[in-house]
Enzyme design. Structure first.
Site, mmCIF file in Angstrom:
data_model
loop_
_atom_site.group_PDB
_atom_site.id
_atom_site.type_symbol
_atom_site.label_atom_id
_atom_site.label_comp_id
_atom_site.label_asym_id
_atom_site.label_seq_id
_atom_site.Cartn_x
_atom_site.Cartn_y
_atom_site.Cartn_z
ATOM 1 N N ALA A 153 0.824 -1.203 0.000
ATOM 2 C CA ALA A 153 0.000 0.000 0.000
ATOM 3 C C ALA A 153 0.862 1.259 0.000
ATOM 4 O O ALA A 153 0.643 2.184 -0.799
ATOM 5 C CB ALA A 153 -0.935 -0.005 1.209
ATOM 6 N N TYR A 154 1.831 1.298 0.866
ATOM 7 C CA TYR A 154 2.694 2.472 0.979
ATOM 8 C C TYR A 154 3.514 2.670 -0.301
ATOM 9 O O TYR A 154 3.552 3.778 -0.857
ATOM 10 C CB TYR A 154 3.630 2.309 2.173
ATOM 11 C CG TYR A 154 4.508 3.503 2.444
ATOM 12 C CD1 TYR A 154 3.990 4.651 3.028
ATOM 13 C CD2 TYR A 154 5.864 3.480 2.135
ATOM 14 C CE1 TYR A 154 4.806 5.747 3.283
ATOM 15 C CE2 TYR A 154 6.679 4.573 2.384
ATOM 16 C CZ TYR A 154 6.146 5.707 2.954
ATOM 17 O OH TYR A 154 6.950 6.784 3.197
#
Length: 247
Positions: A153-154
């Site tokens: 996600a990051y």
């Protein structure tokens, strides 16, 4: 020093980490700071006693309508927005392989790391266009260039920030507005302190200098990027990785 004397600088994530360090330096350099953060207590503790702060904005910057209304108020009261620095961000769940990623967490990370940067830049750009001047800095990450295992996600959200920076830099290159990003490796901040030790070691081991970057190093680079002196670089992602990225 006064290098930013009189300029209006809007900083998101201003109450902690890199955003706080940049905000304090901008104040020391004479800027009129508009500090955005969702944490009211942290904002007031950081800036409440500082009379030179123009505005403290406690808000959720993942709400586009709230961002647009706030920026309009800032311009009505202060006349302009010269600088936007997007520092707000979260890692989401880490040390998690793709097949274990929670879609809800993925959306949450994208909303704050990417969408809020889109909302704020979209809101300030019309005013910068009228002034024929502006400086926008999006905080990206080396994870957006290379991808960190266990941080889908990051990494993906920061890659999106880098892509947006390239597009915006080209779109406004003839307007007096520059749009750039900064891609740090591990900087010693509360966000990093909260990560699992194994995840931090994984990232630090990739840095040829074998250490985290410092907040002073991040701040020094950020202030150059949003300065008047940085007038011929746009759409670029500045490296801050202790030698990890050489491109």
């Amino acid at each position: 020093m006064g290098n930013f004397s009189g300029q209006v600088a809007l900083v998101t994530g201003a109450a902690s980490g890199i955003g706080l360090a940049i905000s304090r330096r901008l104040l020391a350099e004479g800027a009129r700071l508009v500090a955005y953060d969702i944490n009211r207590q942290a904002l007031e503790e950081a800036f409440g006693a500082n009379a030179s702060v123009a505005r403290l904005e406690v808000m959720d910057i993942t709400c586009q309508e709230a961002v647009e209304a706030s920026v309009q108020k800032v311009v009505e009261e202060l006349g302009c927005v010269d600088i936007l620095i997007n520092c707000a961000g979260i890692t989401g769940k880490t040390n998690t392989k793709t097949h274990e990623v929670c879609s809800q967490d993925l959306h949450k990370v994208f909303e704050l790391n990417f969408m809020s940067s889109f909302y704020t830049s979209k809101a300030v750009l019309p005013y910068m266009l009228k002034a024929n001047y502006g400086r926008i800095l999006h905080l990206a990450s080396i994870a957006g260039k290379e991808g960190n295992a266990g941080m889908l996600a990051y990494s993906a959200s920061k890659a999106a920030v880098i892509g947006m920076t390239k597009v915006q830099g080209k779109e406004y290159a003839e307007t007096g507005i520059t749009v750039n990003a900064m891609a740090p490796a591990v900087i010693q901040t509360p966000l990093v302190d909260a990560m699992p030790e194994a995840q931090v070691k994984y990232m630090t081991d990739k840095i040829p200098m074998k250490r985290c970057g410092t907040l002073d190093e991040a701040t020094d680079l950020a202030l150059y990027i949003v300065s008047k002196q940085n007038s011929f670089t746009t759409g670029f992602t500045f490296d801050l990785t202790g030698g990890r990225a050489t491109y």
